[in-house]
Design a protein around this motif. Structure first.
Motif, PDB file in Angstrom:
ATOM      1  N   GLY A   1       7.964  -2.384   5.048  1.00 54.23           N
ATOM      2  CA  GLY A   1       7.533  -3.589   5.085  1.00 54.23           C
ATOM      3  C   GLY A   1       6.733  -3.568   3.718  1.00 54.23           C
ATOM      4  O   GLY A   1       6.862  -4.629   2.870  1.00 54.23           O
ATOM      5  N   ASN A   2       5.944  -2.655   3.360  1.00 62.89           N
ATOM      6  CA  ASN A   2       5.226  -2.597   2.147  1.00 62.89           C
ATOM      7  C   ASN A   2       6.103  -2.621   0.950  1.00 62.89           C
ATOM      8  O   ASN A   2       5.911  -3.442   0.003  1.00 62.89           O
ATOM      9  N   LEU A   3       7.038  -1.763   0.810  1.00 60.88           N
ATOM     10  CA  LEU A   3       7.923  -1.417  -0.285  1.00 60.88           C
ATOM     11  C   LEU A   3       8.977  -2.680  -0.434  1.00 60.88           C
ATOM     12  O   LEU A   3       9.569  -2.921  -1.362  1.00 60.88           O
TER      13      LEU A   3
ATOM     14  N   THR B   1       0.882  -1.208   0.040  1.00 59.45           N
ATOM     15  CA  THR B   1      -0.150  -0.105   0.172  1.00 59.45           C
ATOM     16  C   THR B   1       0.884   1.099   0.076  1.00 59.45           C
ATOM     17  O   THR B   1       0.409   2.309   0.353  1.00 59.45           O
ATOM     18  N   SER B   2       2.226   1.318  -0.527  1.00 54.55           N
ATOM     19  CA  SER B   2       3.234   2.402  -0.628  1.00 54.55           C
ATOM     20  C   SER B   2       3.733   2.391  -2.009  1.00 54.55           C
ATOM     21  O   SER B   2       3.260   1.391  -2.634  1.00 54.55           O
ATOM     22  N   LYS B   3       4.320   3.512  -2.304  1.00 46.66           N
ATOM     23  CA  LYS B   3       4.946   3.638  -3.359  1.00 46.66           C
ATOM     24  C   LYS B   3       6.169   4.541  -3.099  1.00 46.66           C
ATOM     25  O   LYS B   3       6.126   5.496  -2.289  1.00 46.66           O
ATOM     26  N   GLY B   4       7.172   4.350  -4.089  1.00 47.36           N
ATOM     27  CA  GLY B   4       8.278   5.088  -3.574  1.00 47.36           C
ATOM     28  C   GLY B   4       9.298   5.358  -5.062  1.00 47.36           C
ATOM     29  O   GLY B   4       8.969   4.542  -5.923  1.00 47.36           O
ATOM     30  N   VAL B   5      10.397   5.743  -4.994  1.00 49.77           N
ATOM     31  CA  VAL B   5      11.269   6.049  -5.783  1.00 49.77           C
ATOM     32  C   VAL B   5      12.431   5.071  -5.587  1.00 49.77           C
ATOM     33  O   VAL B   5      13.121   5.290  -4.597  1.00 49.77           O
ATOM     34  N   PHE B   6      12.722   4.280  -6.294  1.00 52.59           N
ATOM     35  CA  PHE B   6      13.885   3.150  -6.367  1.00 52.59           C
ATOM     36  C   PHE B   6      15.026   3.397  -7.379  1.00 52.59           C
ATOM     37  O   PHE B   6      14.991   3.840  -8.249  1.00 52.59           O
TER      38      PHE B   6
ATOM     39  N   GLY C   1      -6.603  -1.490   0.468  1.00 50.06           N
ATOM     40  CA  GLY C   1      -5.974  -0.395   0.414  1.00 50.06           C
ATOM     41  C   GLY C   1      -5.285  -0.047  -1.109  1.00 50.06           C
ATOM     42  O   GLY C   1      -4.509   0.869  -1.286  1.00 50.06           O
ATOM     43  N   VAL C   2      -5.338  -0.990  -1.886  1.00 52.90           N
ATOM     44  CA  VAL C   2      -4.970  -1.099  -3.399  1.00 52.90           C
ATOM     45  C   VAL C   2      -6.186  -1.136  -4.091  1.00 52.90           C
ATOM     46  O   VAL C   2      -6.775  -2.307  -4.098  1.00 52.90           O
ATOM     47  N   THR C   3      -6.161  -0.288  -5.161  1.00 52.27           N
ATOM     48  CA  THR C   3      -7.498  -0.339  -5.841  1.00 52.27           C
ATOM     49  C   THR C   3      -7.535  -1.496  -6.970  1.00 52.27           C
ATOM     50  O   THR C   3      -8.588  -2.214  -6.920  1.00 52.27           O
ATOM     51  N   PHE C   4      -6.505  -1.996  -7.546  1.00 52.31           N
ATOM     52  CA  PHE C   4      -6.647  -2.831  -8.405  1.00 52.31           C
ATOM     53  C   PHE C   4      -5.746  -4.032  -8.247  1.00 52.31           C
ATOM     54  O   PHE C   4      -4.849  -4.189  -7.378  1.00 52.31           O
ATOM     55  N   PRO C   5      -6.162  -5.238  -8.705  1.00 55.70           N
ATOM     56  CA  PRO C   5      -5.333  -6.602  -8.047  1.00 55.70           C
ATOM     57  C   PRO C   5      -4.108  -6.649  -9.074  1.00 55.70           C
ATOM     58  O   PRO C   5      -3.870  -5.798 -10.186  1.00 55.70           O
TER      59      PRO C   5
END
Length: 396
Positions: free
Chosen positions: A105-107, A18-23, A166-170
């Motif tokens: 933990g999400n990322l 349920t997170s997003k970030g720059v890798f 918590g995430v819209t799409f599968p």
């Protein structure tokens, strides 16, 4: 006056859980930012768009929430039996600092896919079709994580039918195992329960004497009973995040818990350690309507948990806090275990603002101390964009 041009840096924008970030791949960073220090922090702040007094991160990649103000640095691991090193930086939205004190933990779910797609895993280890097992060294806390990444036709499978509240799409399911998740000295003490107690009592000014479970597992976390602070555990973000008095209360609880856990030496240090510890409140199961409008029935969950991250109620649940929940639920006597009805259990399904989540943990008593060998949960991950990020020259 001369103006420096922007600098292009290879990067991948990814969702994990349920997170997003720059890798970033470590060697792709400018030389000054390849080592920890002020240059690296300044670069990541500028990439994300912080500090932003408007709280929007409009001039950067951040999404103006704790779940979307994140950065990750990946490198091929030199450690035996590990594939990659994973370093996580939680970027403050309105303050000029990056918190390196804990994991996301999400990322974590996106680390294995990133490693495979960037050629950091021996090709012989990647099946044509099946599951690739990636061993990750979590550099912030010095722990091993094992990710099981689905592969189709030799490439990471990102699409699928796994649904995560918590995430819209599968998307495709990625199982993540957090090995020996209790924190070591770098995470705030050598014991899962740094005070030696399953339940402590905190004396918090303005709140009073409050029972709390202080645990180092996944991420240092302070659990309190919802009813003791005037909640029922069914609250959504608006009920907490719009209440300045409530947020101040939670920060006071967090600071006093951090002090008791030995994470800080005096209360004033808590403001410079926003990412850890987390503070959460628990309650027995009850029905409620999740933020998506989904009805969660009392029988769908074993307990309710609401957690704060970076000073705000989280829209779902942090992955590392889910590890702490699963671990504490497996140990009879903790406040989490009591909220779930007590007794021994190997897994728990808890309700959070966006829905429900199941997490498993293997706990046992050894020489009078609780030991957890691993905690397990399922997440998903997906590349959102790849290419380069740009930052103004001279900004780091």
């Amino acid at each position: 006056m001369a103006h420096l041009p922007q600098i292009k840096i290879p990067a991948t924008y990814m969702r994990g859980g349920t997170s997003k970030g720059v890798f970033f791949h470590l060697p792709d960073l400018p030389a000054a930012a390849q080592a920890p220090g002020p240059a690296r922090d300044a670069l990541l702040l500028r990439v994300i768009g912080s500090p932003d007094p408007y709280g929007k991160q409009t001039d950067g990649m951040g999404g103006a929430t704790s779940s979307t103000s994140k950065t990750v640095i990946i490198a091929k691991s030199s450690r035996p039996d590990h594939d990659v090193d994973y370093l996580f930086g939680q970027v403050s939205i309105d303050q000029p600092f990056v918190d390196w004190s804990g994991n996301c933990g999400n990322l974590t779910a996106a680390v294995g896919p990133f490693a495979i797609s960037h050629g950091l895993i021996d090709a012989a280890r990647i099946p044509e079709n099946g599951i690739a097992t990636i061993r990750i060294w979590q550099a912030n806390i010095g722990k091993t994580i094992v990710a099981h990444v689905p592969v189709t036709q030799g490439a990471v499978q990102e699409t699928g039918d796994f649904e995560l509240d918590g995430v819209t799409f599968p998307a495709a399911e990625i199982q993540v195992e957090f090995m020996d998740p209790a924190a070591d000295e770098d995470g705030g003490g050598g014991s899962m329960f740094p005070t030696g107690n399953l339940v402590d009592e905190l004396d918090v000014p303005g709140v009073g004497r409050l029972k709390a479970t202080l645990i180092n597992a996944g991420i240092p976390t302070i659990f309190v009973d919802a009813a003791a602070i005037g909640y029922d555990g069914t609250e959504l973000q608006d009920a907490i995040n719009g209440d300045a008095k409530a947020l101040a209360m939670f920060e006071a609880i967090r600071a006093h818990g951090a002090l008791r856990m030995g994470l800080i030496q005096h209360l004033g240090e808590a403001a410079q350690r926003q990412h850890t510890p987390k503070v959460a409140f628990v309650a027995p199961p009850a029905g409620y309507v999740a933020s998506s409008g989904k009805q969660v029935a009392q029988g769908d969950v074993d307990l309710l948990v609401r957690a704060l991250s970076m000073g705000k109620l989280h829209h779902a649940m942090m992955g590392t806090a889910a590890v702490a929940i699963g671990t504490a639920a497996a140990i009879p006597g903790t406040l989490v275990n009591q909220a779930a009805g007590g007794g021994e259990r190997r897994s728990v399904r808890f309700g959070h603002p966006s829905g429900t989540l199941r997490v498993g943990a293997e706990a046992r008593l050894e020489n009078g101390e609780w030991v957890v060998t691993k905690a397990i949960m399922s997440r998903s991950a997906r590349v959102l964009m790849e290419g380069w990020v740009r930052v103004p020259g001279g900004s780091f």
